[in-house]
Design a protein around this motif. Structure first.
Motif, mmCIF file in Angstrom:
data_model
loop_
_atom_site.group_PDB
_atom_site.id
_atom_site.type_symbol
_atom_site.label_atom_id
_atom_site.label_comp_id
_atom_site.label_asym_id
_atom_site.label_seq_id
_atom_site.Cartn_x
_atom_site.Cartn_y
_atom_site.Cartn_z
ATOM 1 N N ARG A 30 -9.333 9.339 -14.876
ATOM 2 C CA ARG A 30 -8.889 8.768 -13.582
ATOM 3 C C ARG A 30 -7.993 7.563 -13.802
ATOM 4 N NH1 ARG A 30 -14.324 9.423 -9.862
ATOM 5 N NH2 ARG A 30 -14.188 11.685 -9.755
ATOM 6 N N ARG A 34 -4.077 7.260 -12.621
ATOM 7 C CA ARG A 34 -3.552 6.141 -11.811
ATOM 8 C C ARG A 34 -2.368 5.490 -12.503
ATOM 9 N NH1 ARG A 34 -9.161 4.537 -11.015
ATOM 10 N NH2 ARG A 34 -8.748 2.785 -12.406
ATOM 11 N N GLU A 62 -3.166 -1.440 -8.358
ATOM 12 C CA GLU A 62 -3.816 -0.641 -7.307
ATOM 13 C C GLU A 62 -4.754 0.385 -7.942
ATOM 14 O OE1 GLU A 62 -5.390 0.460 -4.211
ATOM 15 O OE2 GLU A 62 -3.728 -0.943 -3.839
ATOM 16 N N THR A 63 -5.978 0.430 -7.461
ATOM 17 C CA THR A 63 -6.970 1.343 -8.037
ATOM 18 C C THR A 63 -7.273 2.543 -7.138
ATOM 19 O OG1 THR A 63 -8.786 0.046 -7.115
ATOM 20 C CG2 THR A 63 -8.083 -0.485 -9.365
ATOM 21 N N ASP A 64 -6.798 2.502 -5.925
ATOM 22 C CA ASP A 64 -7.054 3.598 -4.984
ATOM 23 C C ASP A 64 -5.964 4.662 -5.148
ATOM 24 O OD1 ASP A 64 -7.059 5.275 -2.676
ATOM 25 O OD2 ASP A 64 -8.038 3.701 -1.517
ATOM 26 N N MET A 65 -6.351 5.830 -5.628
ATOM 27 C CA MET A 65 -5.383 6.899 -5.874
ATOM 28 C C MET A 65 -4.706 7.334 -4.580
ATOM 29 S SD MET A 65 -3.847 8.474 -8.169
ATOM 30 C CE MET A 65 -4.087 9.564 -9.523
ATOM 31 N N GLY A 66 -5.394 7.281 -3.469
ATOM 32 C CA GLY A 66 -4.795 7.645 -2.186
ATOM 33 C C GLY A 66 -3.635 6.720 -1.835
ATOM 34 N N VAL A 67 -3.820 5.426 -2.074
ATOM 35 C CA VAL A 67 -2.747 4.453 -1.824
ATOM 36 C C VAL A 67 -1.584 4.724 -2.763
ATOM 37 C CG1 VAL A 67 -2.132 2.005 -1.941
ATOM 38 C CG2 VAL A 67 -4.314 2.685 -0.930
ATOM 39 N N LYS A 69 -0.702 7.540 -4.105
ATOM 40 C CA LYS A 69 -0.011 8.758 -3.664
ATOM 41 C C LYS A 69 0.911 8.446 -2.493
ATOM 42 C CE LYS A 69 -3.424 12.147 -5.146
ATOM 43 N NZ LYS A 69 -4.390 13.174 -4.733
ATOM 44 N N THR A 70 0.421 7.641 -1.565
ATOM 45 C CA THR A 70 1.243 7.253 -0.411
ATOM 46 C C THR A 70 2.464 6.469 -0.867
ATOM 47 O OG1 THR A 70 -0.691 7.213 1.035
ATOM 48 C CG2 THR A 70 1.236 5.957 1.762
ATOM 49 N N TRP A 71 2.259 5.507 -1.776
ATOM 50 C CA TRP A 71 3.368 4.705 -2.283
ATOM 51 C C TRP A 71 4.364 5.565 -3.053
ATOM 52 C CZ3 TRP A 71 0.489 -0.149 -4.577
ATOM 53 C CH2 TRP A 71 0.020 -0.934 -3.520
#
Length: 88
Positions: A30, A34, A62-67, A69-71
């Motif tokens: 993970r 990231r 940033e540790t949130d993969m969803g963020v 992906k958005t970026w």
């Protein structure tokens, strides 16, 4: 993770070490995913010029993969680093 396994020795039994190793590998995968996503964002933004150290730190931190992906999608759509910073 090792602490979780140690706290639940009865439940995990002799599989303790192999379970910890498996969890470590999952976490490592993970982290690598990231880092790759952050690098892809940086590479897209580099087409628009030099990226500040502050922005790079924010992206790599940033540790949130969803963020991430958005970026990543955002970096592919914007017309400048400034636009990216405003929308992110």
């Amino acid at each position: 993770m090792d602490m979780i396994v140690r706290a639940n020795r009865k439940q995990f039994g002799l599989e303790n070490k192999s379970m910890c190793k498996a969890l470590e590998e999952i976490m490592e995968d993970r982290i690598i995913a990231r880092e790759k996503r952050a690098e892809a964002i940086i590479e897209l933004l580099e087409d628009y010029g030099e990226i500040s150290g502050e922005l790079q730190e924010k992206i790599y931190g940033e540790t949130d993969m969803g963020v991430l992906k958005t970026w990543h999608k955002l970096a592919a759509k914007v017309d400048s680093i400034e636009e990216f910073k405003q929308v992110m």
